[in-house]
Write a protein that holds these residues in place. Structure first.
Motif: not given
Length: 295
Positions: A28, A31-32, A35-36, A227
């Motif tokens: 996670i 991914t953050i 993508s974030g 995601l």
């Protein structure tokens, strides 16, 4: 030994939950970050994940095959003890009319099987021995370094005394002694498995490689999965962790765990069969699986 044919997915998840939780949390975070926060540098799409995964699967497969071979050999050796225990009782009943001798040898062989189980599990077995051995032999076994061997020696002396008294001829003694020798050989194989664990490299290296692969997996997959990275990476990591756990469960078949060779059920079978061979009608109940586990 798990005898339930259902797949206990919950048990697998619970046993790997700490490592799996850390793995998913890490996925996670990656991914953050990608993508974030648009940290594109965390992505390493050129990593040869398929090649690395195949190599690790091969290594884990070799270790698991070796672990299962140990487990199956242990079960085969216990099967030999069952068969030869029955042969011993049958030989006594057919070759000797001395019911007292039959009872002493059969009870001694039952005590031997129970003592061998305790010997492999490193557990005391004084109470069980007292049920089937004369008090003086049971007392002597308490100081023996190898209780099953001490019982075997006592059985050998019983047979020698029967030959001297004319209760058994030379041919009968030779046949019964050969059966005792086969039982002793099987015990030696069981002790070899117990006292010679798999080399630590077989356990440590696959685990190290799997965890390293789980670290680089989201870095190599985040660009394509986006995601969905925690789901895809977590699932693949879980598969590798379960494969590693399978090998760990099987490599030591005498640890009093749910994956052990079911020695309690095996020794109870010996106990029932040998008592019935000498005409005893009231025997213990067979051990049944409990919650899908046979011990």
């Amino acid at each position: 030994m798990i005898v339930d044919k259902r797949l206990h997915l919950g048990l697998l998840v619970r046993s790997n939950l700490p490592v799996l939780s850390v793995l998913i949390a890490y996925d996670i975070v990656v991914t953050i970050a990608y993508s974030g926060l648009d940290w594109r540098f965390v992505s390493l799409p050129s990593l040869p994940l398929a090649l690395l995964g195949s190599a690790i699967a091969l290594i884990v497969g070799i270790r698991n095959t070796t672990a299962y071979a140990r487990w199956w050999e242990a079960r085969t050796l216990w099967g030999a003890i069952v068969n030869n225990s029955r042969s011993l009782a049958r030989g006594l009943v057919t070759l000797s009319d001395d019911e007292a001798l039959q009872s002493r040898i059969v009870h001694g062989q039952i005590a031997y099987a129970l003592a061998l189980r305790c010997h492999l599990l490193r557990q005391p077995g004084d109470a069980m021995l007292a049920r089937y051995l004369p008090p003086e032999l049971a007392a002597a076994c308490r100081t023996a370094s190898n209780v099953p061997v001490a019982i075997q020696m006592a059985l050998g002396r019983e047979l020698a005394a029967a030959r001297s008294a004319g209760g058994l001829d030379t041919v009968a003694i030779a046949a019964l002694d050969q059966t005792l020798g086969a039982i002793t050989a099987a015990q030696g194989g069981l002790e070899r498995i117990k006292n010679t664990p798999l080399p630590r490299q077989y356990s440590l290296l696959p685990l190290m490689f799997i965890r390293a692969y789980c670290v680089v997996l989201p870095l190599g997959a985040v660009a394509s999965l986006g995601l969905a990275t925690p789901l895809g990476s977590g699932l693949i990591g879980f598969m590798f962790l379960v494969l590693d756990e399978v090998g760990r469960d099987l490599e030591d078949p005498f640890e009093n765990g749910v994956h052990d060779v079911p020695m309690s059920a095996i020794t109870r079978t010996i106990e029932i069969d040998l008592l019935q061979a000498i005409g005893v009608t009231e025997t213990p109940e067979p051990i049944r699986p409990k919650d899908g586990i046979l011990m």
